[in-house]
Design a protein around this motif. Structure first.
Motif, PDB file in Angstrom:
ATOM      1  N   SER A 140       0.675  -1.323  -0.027  1.00 58.44           N
ATOM      2  CA  SER A 140       0.182  -0.142   0.097  1.00 58.44           C
ATOM      3  C   SER A 140       0.792   1.152  -0.165  1.00 58.44           C
TER       4      SER A 140
ATOM      5  N   LEU B 229      -2.892   4.834  -4.708  1.00 53.78           N
ATOM      6  CA  LEU B 229      -3.832   4.297  -5.887  1.00 53.78           C
ATOM      7  C   LEU B 229      -3.200   2.949  -6.411  1.00 53.78           C
ATOM      8  N   SER B 230      -4.240   2.172  -6.607  1.00 55.44           N
ATOM      9  CA  SER B 230      -3.905   0.869  -7.451  1.00 55.44           C
ATOM     10  C   SER B 230      -3.636   1.198  -8.877  1.00 55.44           C
TER      11      SER B 230
ATOM     12  N   GLU C 214      -6.658   4.901   0.290  1.00 55.89           N
ATOM     13  CA  GLU C 214      -6.649   3.563  -0.431  1.00 55.89           C
ATOM     14  C   GLU C 214      -7.007   3.340  -1.774  1.00 55.89           C
ATOM     15  N   THR C 215      -8.326   3.791  -1.907  1.00 56.16           N
ATOM     16  CA  THR C 215      -9.102   3.328  -3.075  1.00 56.16           C
ATOM     17  C   THR C 215     -10.031   4.382  -3.432  1.00 56.16           C
TER      18      THR C 215
ATOM     19  N   GLN D  19     -10.951   2.359  -6.884  1.00 56.30           N
ATOM     20  CA  GLN D  19      -9.666   2.002  -7.805  1.00 56.30           C
ATOM     21  C   GLN D  19      -9.060   1.015  -6.773  1.00 56.30           C
ATOM     22  N   THR D  20      -9.490  -0.253  -6.863  1.00 57.30           N
ATOM     23  CA  THR D  20      -9.263  -1.270  -6.255  1.00 57.30           C
ATOM     24  C   THR D  20      -8.151  -2.207  -6.816  1.00 57.30           C
TER      25      THR D  20
ATOM     26  N   SER E 201      -4.301  -5.006  -6.331  1.00 55.12           N
ATOM     27  CA  SER E 201      -3.297  -4.069  -6.584  1.00 55.12           C
ATOM     28  C   SER E 201      -2.091  -4.786  -7.246  1.00 55.12           C
TER      29      SER E 201
ATOM     30  N   GLN F  31      -7.706  -2.421   0.747  1.00 51.42           N
ATOM     31  CA  GLN F  31      -6.498  -2.902   0.301  1.00 51.42           C
ATOM     32  C   GLN F  31      -5.897  -3.814   1.199  1.00 51.42           C
TER      33      GLN F  31
END
Length: 387
Positions: free
Chosen positions: A13, A17-18, A164-165, A170-171, A224, A233
Protein backbone atom coordinates in the motif's frame (compact mmCIF):
# COMPACT_ATOMS: atom_id res chain seq x y z
CA UNK A 1 -14.09 -30.16 -13.35
CA UNK A 2 -10.36 -29.36 -13.14
CA UNK A 3 -8.72 -26.07 -12.44
CA UNK A 4 -5.50 -24.83 -13.89
CA UNK A 5 -2.80 -22.85 -12.15
CA UNK A 6 -1.83 -21.20 -8.93
CA UNK A 7 0.30 -18.05 -8.23
CA UNK A 8 0.81 -14.34 -8.85
CA UNK A 9 -0.47 -11.60 -6.61
CA UNK A 10 1.17 -8.96 -4.40
CA UNK A 11 0.13 -6.01 -2.39
CA UNK A 12 1.95 -3.06 -0.98
CA UNK A 13 0.00 0.00 0.00
CA UNK A 14 2.83 2.31 -0.42
CA UNK A 15 0.97 3.91 -3.28
CA UNK A 16 -2.54 5.07 -2.39
CA UNK A 17 -3.81 4.37 -5.90
CA UNK A 18 -3.95 0.91 -7.42
CA UNK A 19 -2.68 0.58 -10.97
CA UNK A 20 -4.06 -1.59 -13.72
CA UNK A 21 -1.89 -4.17 -15.44
CA UNK A 22 -1.57 -3.56 -19.18
CA UNK A 23 -2.72 -6.59 -21.11
CA UNK A 24 -0.37 -8.02 -23.71
CA UNK A 25 -0.52 -11.05 -25.91
CA UNK A 26 0.62 -14.10 -23.99
CA UNK A 27 3.59 -15.93 -25.38
CA UNK A 28 1.75 -19.22 -25.15
CA UNK A 29 -1.98 -19.66 -25.33
CA UNK A 30 -3.87 -22.14 -23.25
CA UNK A 31 -7.55 -22.89 -22.96
CA UNK A 32 -8.45 -22.83 -19.27
CA UNK A 33 -11.17 -25.03 -17.92
CA UNK A 34 -14.04 -23.37 -16.09
CA UNK A 35 -12.67 -22.09 -12.76
CA UNK A 36 -13.91 -23.04 -9.33
CA UNK A 37 -12.74 -22.90 -5.75
CA UNK A 38 -10.20 -25.61 -4.98
CA UNK A 39 -11.95 -28.68 -3.69
CA UNK A 40 -15.40 -27.01 -3.91
CA UNK A 41 -18.30 -26.85 -6.32
CA UNK A 42 -17.77 -25.08 -9.64
CA UNK A 43 -18.25 -21.31 -9.65
CA UNK A 44 -18.93 -18.87 -12.50
CA UNK A 45 -16.07 -17.87 -14.79
CA UNK A 46 -14.20 -14.74 -13.69
CA UNK A 47 -15.09 -11.46 -15.34
CA UNK A 48 -13.57 -10.55 -18.68
CA UNK A 49 -11.65 -7.73 -17.02
CA UNK A 50 -9.79 -10.23 -14.87
CA UNK A 51 -8.82 -12.29 -17.89
CA UNK A 52 -7.49 -9.25 -19.72
CA UNK A 53 -5.55 -7.94 -16.76
CA UNK A 54 -4.04 -11.35 -16.08
CA UNK A 55 -2.69 -11.98 -19.56
CA UNK A 56 0.99 -12.89 -19.44
CA UNK A 57 3.33 -10.24 -20.72
CA UNK A 58 5.61 -10.54 -23.72
CA UNK A 59 9.21 -11.65 -23.37
CA UNK A 60 10.97 -14.51 -21.63
CA UNK A 61 8.46 -14.76 -18.84
CA UNK A 62 8.80 -17.59 -16.30
CA UNK A 63 6.43 -20.52 -16.73
CA UNK A 64 5.37 -21.30 -13.20
CA UNK A 65 4.10 -24.80 -13.95
CA UNK A 66 7.65 -25.74 -15.03
CA UNK A 67 9.35 -24.27 -11.97
CA UNK A 68 10.78 -26.69 -9.40
CA UNK A 69 10.44 -24.05 -6.70
CA UNK A 70 6.79 -23.46 -7.52
CA UNK A 71 5.97 -27.14 -7.60
CA UNK A 72 7.78 -27.70 -4.30
CA UNK A 73 5.73 -24.84 -2.86
CA UNK A 74 2.54 -26.49 -4.17
CA UNK A 75 3.54 -29.78 -2.53
CA UNK A 76 3.95 -28.03 0.81
CA UNK A 77 0.68 -26.13 0.51
CA UNK A 78 -1.23 -29.26 -0.45
CA UNK A 79 0.22 -31.08 2.54
CA UNK A 80 -0.41 -28.25 5.02
CA UNK A 81 -3.95 -27.42 3.95
CA UNK A 82 -5.28 -30.56 2.32
CA UNK A 83 -5.63 -29.10 -1.17
CA UNK A 84 -5.93 -31.76 -3.90
CA UNK A 85 -2.48 -31.70 -5.52
CA UNK A 86 -3.81 -32.30 -9.03
CA UNK A 87 -6.12 -29.31 -8.75
CA UNK A 88 -3.25 -27.15 -7.55
CA UNK A 89 -1.31 -28.24 -10.63
CA UNK A 90 -4.22 -27.21 -12.81
CA UNK A 91 -4.39 -23.85 -11.08
CA UNK A 92 -0.66 -23.24 -11.37
CA UNK A 93 -0.95 -23.79 -15.10
CA UNK A 94 -3.21 -20.75 -15.34
CA UNK A 95 -1.08 -18.35 -13.29
CA UNK A 96 0.85 -15.82 -15.33
CA UNK A 97 3.98 -13.76 -14.78
CA UNK A 98 3.27 -10.02 -14.48
CA UNK A 99 6.27 -7.92 -15.36
CA UNK A 100 4.45 -4.73 -14.35
CA UNK A 101 4.41 -5.94 -10.74
CA UNK A 102 8.16 -6.56 -10.87
CA UNK A 103 8.83 -3.09 -12.25
CA UNK A 104 6.60 -1.37 -9.69
CA UNK A 105 8.25 -2.96 -6.65
CA UNK A 106 11.72 -1.87 -7.72
CA UNK A 107 13.16 0.98 -5.67
CA UNK A 108 12.35 4.35 -7.18
CA UNK A 109 15.35 5.95 -8.89
CA UNK A 110 16.99 8.75 -6.99
CA UNK A 111 15.42 11.98 -8.07
CA UNK A 112 13.43 14.69 -6.40
CA UNK A 113 13.54 14.66 -2.61
CA UNK A 114 10.41 13.77 -0.66
CA UNK A 115 7.91 16.57 -0.36
CA UNK A 116 5.08 16.36 2.16
CA UNK A 117 3.16 19.33 0.81
CA UNK A 118 3.17 17.89 -2.73
CA UNK A 119 2.00 14.54 -1.39
CA UNK A 120 -0.67 16.27 0.65
CA UNK A 121 -2.00 18.22 -2.33
CA UNK A 122 -2.27 15.02 -4.37
CA UNK A 123 -4.19 13.22 -1.62
CA UNK A 124 -6.30 15.80 0.19
CA UNK A 125 -8.14 16.90 -2.93
CA UNK A 126 -11.75 17.63 -3.96
CA UNK A 127 -12.55 14.26 -5.57
CA UNK A 128 -11.64 12.32 -2.44
CA UNK A 129 -13.33 14.82 -0.16
CA UNK A 130 -16.62 14.75 -2.10
CA UNK A 131 -16.53 10.97 -2.37
CA UNK A 132 -15.74 10.75 1.33
CA UNK A 133 -18.71 12.88 2.30
CA UNK A 134 -20.99 10.69 0.19
CA UNK A 135 -19.48 7.50 1.67
CA UNK A 136 -19.85 8.80 5.22
CA UNK A 137 -23.45 9.90 4.63
CA UNK A 138 -24.34 6.52 3.12
CA UNK A 139 -22.71 4.50 5.90
CA UNK A 140 -23.09 6.86 8.86
CA UNK A 141 -24.81 4.28 11.08
CA UNK A 142 -22.15 1.62 10.43
CA UNK A 143 -19.32 4.09 11.01
CA UNK A 144 -20.92 5.16 14.28
CA UNK A 145 -21.21 1.51 15.32
CA UNK A 146 -17.56 0.84 14.51
CA UNK A 147 -16.49 3.94 16.42
CA UNK A 148 -18.49 2.86 19.45
CA UNK A 149 -17.34 -0.78 19.37
CA UNK A 150 -13.67 -0.31 18.44
CA UNK A 151 -12.97 3.23 19.60
CA UNK A 152 -11.63 4.26 16.18
CA UNK A 153 -13.10 7.59 15.01
CA UNK A 154 -15.23 7.44 11.89
CA UNK A 155 -13.04 10.03 10.19
CA UNK A 156 -9.95 7.79 10.49
CA UNK A 157 -11.77 4.84 8.91
CA UNK A 158 -13.12 7.09 6.17
CA UNK A 159 -9.67 8.59 5.67
CA UNK A 160 -8.00 5.20 5.18
CA UNK A 161 -10.54 3.89 2.68
CA UNK A 162 -10.37 7.19 0.82
CA UNK A 163 -6.59 7.25 0.57
CA UNK A 164 -6.44 3.58 -0.39
CA UNK A 165 -9.08 3.29 -3.12
CA UNK A 166 -11.30 6.41 -3.19
CA UNK A 167 -14.06 4.34 -1.59
CA UNK A 168 -13.75 1.36 -3.93
CA UNK A 169 -13.21 3.23 -7.19
CA UNK A 170 -9.61 2.07 -7.62
CA UNK A 171 -9.14 -1.36 -6.10
CA UNK A 172 -6.83 -2.71 -8.82
CA UNK A 173 -7.32 -5.00 -11.82
CA UNK A 174 -4.44 -7.46 -11.38
CA UNK A 175 -5.25 -11.06 -10.64
CA UNK A 176 -4.00 -11.50 -7.11
CA UNK A 177 -2.57 -14.96 -7.71
CA UNK A 178 -0.62 -13.68 -10.70
CA UNK A 179 1.10 -10.85 -8.89
CA UNK A 180 1.73 -12.81 -5.72
CA UNK A 181 3.29 -15.69 -7.64
CA UNK A 182 5.39 -13.27 -9.65
CA UNK A 183 6.71 -11.54 -6.56
CA UNK A 184 7.14 -14.81 -4.66
CA UNK A 185 9.24 -16.49 -7.35
CA UNK A 186 10.54 -13.73 -9.63
CA UNK A 187 11.19 -10.80 -7.33
CA UNK A 188 13.76 -8.37 -8.76
CA UNK A 189 17.29 -8.15 -7.40
CA UNK A 190 17.33 -6.13 -4.19
CA UNK A 191 19.10 -6.26 -0.81
CA UNK A 192 15.93 -7.59 0.84
CA UNK A 193 14.97 -9.94 -2.01
CA UNK A 194 14.91 -13.14 0.06
CA UNK A 195 12.74 -11.60 2.76
CA UNK A 196 10.31 -10.12 0.23
CA UNK A 197 10.01 -13.41 -1.66
CA UNK A 198 9.26 -15.22 1.59
CA UNK A 199 6.61 -12.63 2.40
CA UNK A 200 4.89 -13.04 -0.95
CA UNK A 201 5.06 -16.84 -0.78
CA UNK A 202 3.21 -16.59 2.48
CA UNK A 203 0.66 -14.25 0.95
CA UNK A 204 0.22 -16.58 -2.03
CA UNK A 205 -0.54 -19.39 0.37
CA UNK A 206 -2.89 -17.11 2.29
CA UNK A 207 -4.68 -16.19 -0.94
CA UNK A 208 -5.39 -19.86 -1.67
CA UNK A 209 -6.66 -20.44 1.85
CA UNK A 210 -8.80 -17.29 1.64
CA UNK A 211 -10.34 -18.35 -1.67
CA UNK A 212 -11.28 -21.76 -0.27
CA UNK A 213 -12.63 -20.26 2.96
CA UNK A 214 -14.70 -17.77 0.96
CA UNK A 215 -15.80 -20.42 -1.55
CA UNK A 216 -14.67 -18.35 -4.52
CA UNK A 217 -12.61 -19.00 -7.63
CA UNK A 218 -9.03 -18.08 -6.62
CA UNK A 219 -8.43 -16.60 -10.08
CA UNK A 220 -11.35 -14.23 -9.64
CA UNK A 221 -9.60 -12.25 -6.91
CA UNK A 222 -8.42 -8.90 -8.27
CA UNK A 223 -6.23 -6.38 -6.53
CA UNK A 224 -3.26 -4.04 -6.65
CA UNK A 225 0.11 -4.67 -8.29
CA UNK A 226 1.21 -6.03 -4.90
CA UNK A 227 -1.81 -8.23 -4.26
CA UNK A 228 -3.85 -5.99 -1.96
CA UNK A 229 -7.58 -6.65 -2.07
CA UNK A 230 -10.77 -4.63 -1.86
CA UNK A 231 -11.78 -1.21 -0.60
CA UNK A 232 -9.26 -1.15 2.27
CA UNK A 233 -6.50 -2.91 0.25
CA UNK A 234 -5.79 -5.75 2.67
CA UNK A 235 -3.24 -8.39 1.79
CA UNK A 236 -4.77 -11.91 1.88
CA UNK A 237 -3.12 -12.65 5.23
CA UNK A 238 -4.61 -9.49 6.70
CA UNK A 239 -8.05 -10.48 5.46
CA UNK A 240 -7.68 -13.80 7.27
CA UNK A 241 -6.25 -12.24 10.45
CA UNK A 242 -8.15 -8.97 10.78
CA UNK A 243 -11.12 -9.13 8.41
CA UNK A 244 -14.56 -8.83 9.99
CA UNK A 245 -17.94 -10.01 8.74
CA UNK A 246 -19.43 -6.74 9.90
CA UNK A 247 -22.66 -7.09 7.93
CA UNK A 248 -23.21 -10.54 9.49
CA UNK A 249 -24.00 -12.30 6.22
CA UNK A 250 -21.68 -15.24 6.84
CA UNK A 251 -18.68 -14.10 4.80
CA UNK A 252 -15.98 -11.41 4.78
CA UNK A 253 -16.20 -9.48 1.53
CA UNK A 254 -13.83 -6.52 1.29
CA UNK A 255 -14.44 -6.21 -2.43
CA UNK A 256 -18.19 -5.74 -2.39
CA UNK A 257 -19.20 -4.87 1.17
CA UNK A 258 -18.42 -1.39 2.46
CA UNK A 259 -19.77 -2.54 5.82
CA UNK A 260 -17.18 -5.33 6.06
CA UNK A 261 -14.48 -2.88 4.93
CA UNK A 262 -15.40 -0.43 7.71
CA UNK A 263 -15.36 -3.09 10.43
CA UNK A 264 -12.14 -4.62 9.12
CA UNK A 265 -10.22 -1.32 9.07
CA UNK A 266 -11.26 -0.67 12.67
CA UNK A 267 -10.31 -4.22 13.64
CA UNK A 268 -6.88 -3.87 12.02
CA UNK A 269 -6.09 -0.63 13.83
CA UNK A 270 -7.14 -1.94 17.23
CA UNK A 271 -5.00 -5.05 16.77
CA UNK A 272 -2.06 -2.84 15.81
CA UNK A 273 -2.03 -0.64 18.86
CA UNK A 274 -4.93 1.78 18.55
CA UNK A 275 -5.87 3.01 22.03
CA UNK A 276 -9.51 3.99 22.29
CA UNK A 277 -9.01 5.75 25.64
CA UNK A 278 -6.24 8.02 24.41
CA UNK A 279 -7.37 11.64 24.56
CA UNK A 280 -6.37 14.64 22.49
CA UNK A 281 -5.16 14.93 18.90
CA UNK A 282 -3.26 12.19 17.09
CA UNK A 283 -0.45 14.61 16.25
CA UNK A 284 0.62 17.93 17.74
CA UNK A 285 2.36 20.81 15.98
CA UNK A 286 6.05 20.93 16.79
CA UNK A 287 8.96 23.34 16.52
CA UNK A 288 12.59 22.34 16.98
CA UNK A 289 15.39 24.43 18.43
CA UNK A 290 18.70 24.68 16.67
CA UNK A 291 20.40 24.56 20.05
CA UNK A 292 18.73 21.34 21.18
CA UNK A 293 19.48 17.65 20.69
CA UNK A 294 16.16 17.06 18.92
CA UNK A 295 17.77 15.24 15.99
CA UNK A 296 18.55 12.35 18.34
CA UNK A 297 14.81 11.98 18.96
CA UNK A 298 13.99 11.23 15.32
CA UNK A 299 13.84 7.72 13.85
CA UNK A 300 12.97 5.97 17.08
CA UNK A 301 10.86 3.39 15.27
CA UNK A 302 7.14 3.36 14.59
CA UNK A 303 6.22 3.68 18.24
CA UNK A 304 5.66 6.38 20.86
CA UNK A 305 8.65 6.08 23.22
CA UNK A 306 9.35 9.60 24.46
CA UNK A 307 8.01 11.45 27.48
CA UNK A 308 6.95 15.08 27.28
CA UNK A 309 10.02 16.03 29.31
CA UNK A 310 12.28 14.17 26.84
CA UNK A 311 10.92 16.33 24.05
CA UNK A 312 11.34 19.55 26.01
CA UNK A 313 14.89 18.62 26.98
CA UNK A 314 15.69 17.98 23.33
CA UNK A 315 14.48 21.40 22.25
CA UNK A 316 11.07 20.32 20.89
CA UNK A 317 8.14 22.59 21.71
CA UNK A 318 4.46 22.78 20.88
CA UNK A 319 1.75 25.33 21.47
CA UNK A 320 -0.48 22.76 23.14
CA UNK A 321 -0.26 20.94 26.46
CA UNK A 322 0.95 17.36 26.15
CA UNK A 323 -0.78 14.83 28.42
CA UNK A 324 1.67 13.87 31.17
CA UNK A 325 0.70 10.20 31.15
CA UNK A 326 1.32 9.56 27.43
CA UNK A 327 4.33 8.70 25.33
CA UNK A 328 5.17 10.37 22.04
CA UNK A 329 7.39 10.28 19.00
CA UNK A 330 8.99 13.05 16.96
CA UNK A 331 8.38 12.76 13.21
CA UNK A 332 9.70 14.80 10.30
CA UNK A 333 7.85 15.74 7.11
CA UNK A 334 10.42 16.87 4.51
CA UNK A 335 9.38 19.43 1.92
CA UNK A 336 12.17 19.19 -0.61
CA UNK A 337 14.11 22.45 -0.68
CA UNK A 338 11.56 24.10 1.62
CA UNK A 339 11.75 23.79 5.41
CA UNK A 340 10.95 20.42 6.94
CA UNK A 341 7.85 20.26 9.12
CA UNK A 342 7.76 18.41 12.43
CA UNK A 343 5.01 16.80 14.47
CA UNK A 344 4.74 15.17 17.87
CA UNK A 345 2.98 11.85 17.27
CA UNK A 346 0.96 9.60 19.58
CA UNK A 347 0.41 5.85 19.79
CA UNK A 348 -2.67 6.17 17.60
CA UNK A 349 -0.68 7.95 14.89
CA UNK A 350 1.78 5.07 14.91
CA UNK A 351 -1.08 2.56 14.74
CA UNK A 352 -1.95 4.06 11.36
CA UNK A 353 1.66 3.60 10.22
CA UNK A 354 1.21 -0.13 10.74
CA UNK A 355 -1.27 0.03 7.86
CA UNK A 356 1.38 1.71 5.70
CA UNK A 357 4.82 2.39 7.14
CA UNK A 358 4.96 6.03 6.10
CA UNK A 359 4.58 9.27 8.03
CA UNK A 360 3.20 10.89 4.88
CA UNK A 361 0.55 8.17 4.65
CA UNK A 362 -0.57 8.49 8.26
CA UNK A 363 -0.71 12.27 8.03
CA UNK A 364 -2.74 12.10 4.81
CA UNK A 365 -5.24 9.73 6.44
CA UNK A 366 -5.68 12.09 9.38
CA UNK A 367 -6.00 15.21 7.25
CA UNK A 368 -8.30 13.64 4.64
CA UNK A 369 -10.63 12.34 7.35
CA UNK A 370 -10.65 15.73 9.01
CA UNK A 371 -11.33 17.55 5.72
CA UNK A 372 -14.24 15.21 5.00
CA UNK A 373 -15.69 15.73 8.47
CA UNK A 374 -15.46 19.50 8.15
CA UNK A 375 -16.96 19.46 4.66
CA UNK A 376 -19.78 17.23 5.86
CA UNK A 377 -20.65 19.23 8.99
CA UNK A 378 -19.41 22.72 8.21
CA UNK A 379 -17.84 22.95 11.66
CA UNK A 380 -14.64 24.99 12.02
CA UNK A 381 -11.35 23.46 13.15
CA UNK A 382 -10.85 23.12 16.87
CA UNK A 383 -7.71 24.74 18.24
CA UNK A 384 -6.00 21.41 18.73
CA UNK A 385 -6.56 20.56 15.05
CA UNK A 386 -4.75 23.60 13.73
CA UNK A 387 -1.35 22.34 12.56
Amino acid sequence: MKLTSLLLALAVSASPLSQAAPAKKPGKKSVPSKPRAIGKAALPVAAAAATAAAASEAGDAPVFSESEAVNAFADEVALRHGFPRAELAELIGQIRYIDTAVQLVKPAPKGKPKNWQNYRRATIEPIRIRAGVAFWNQHAAVLARAQAEYGVPAEIIVGIIGVETIYGRQTGRFRVLDVLATLAFAYPEAPNRAARMAFFKGELENALVLARKSNIDPLSMLGSFAGAIGMPQFMPGSVLAYGVDYDNNGSIDLRGSAVDAIGSVASFLVQHGWQAKQQGPLVYPAAVSGQGSWENLLNQGLAARLRAEDLRAGGVTTGLDLPANQRFGLIDLPNGSDPTEYRIATDNFFAITQYNRSYFYAMSVIELGRAIRLSRTGQPLAQMETL
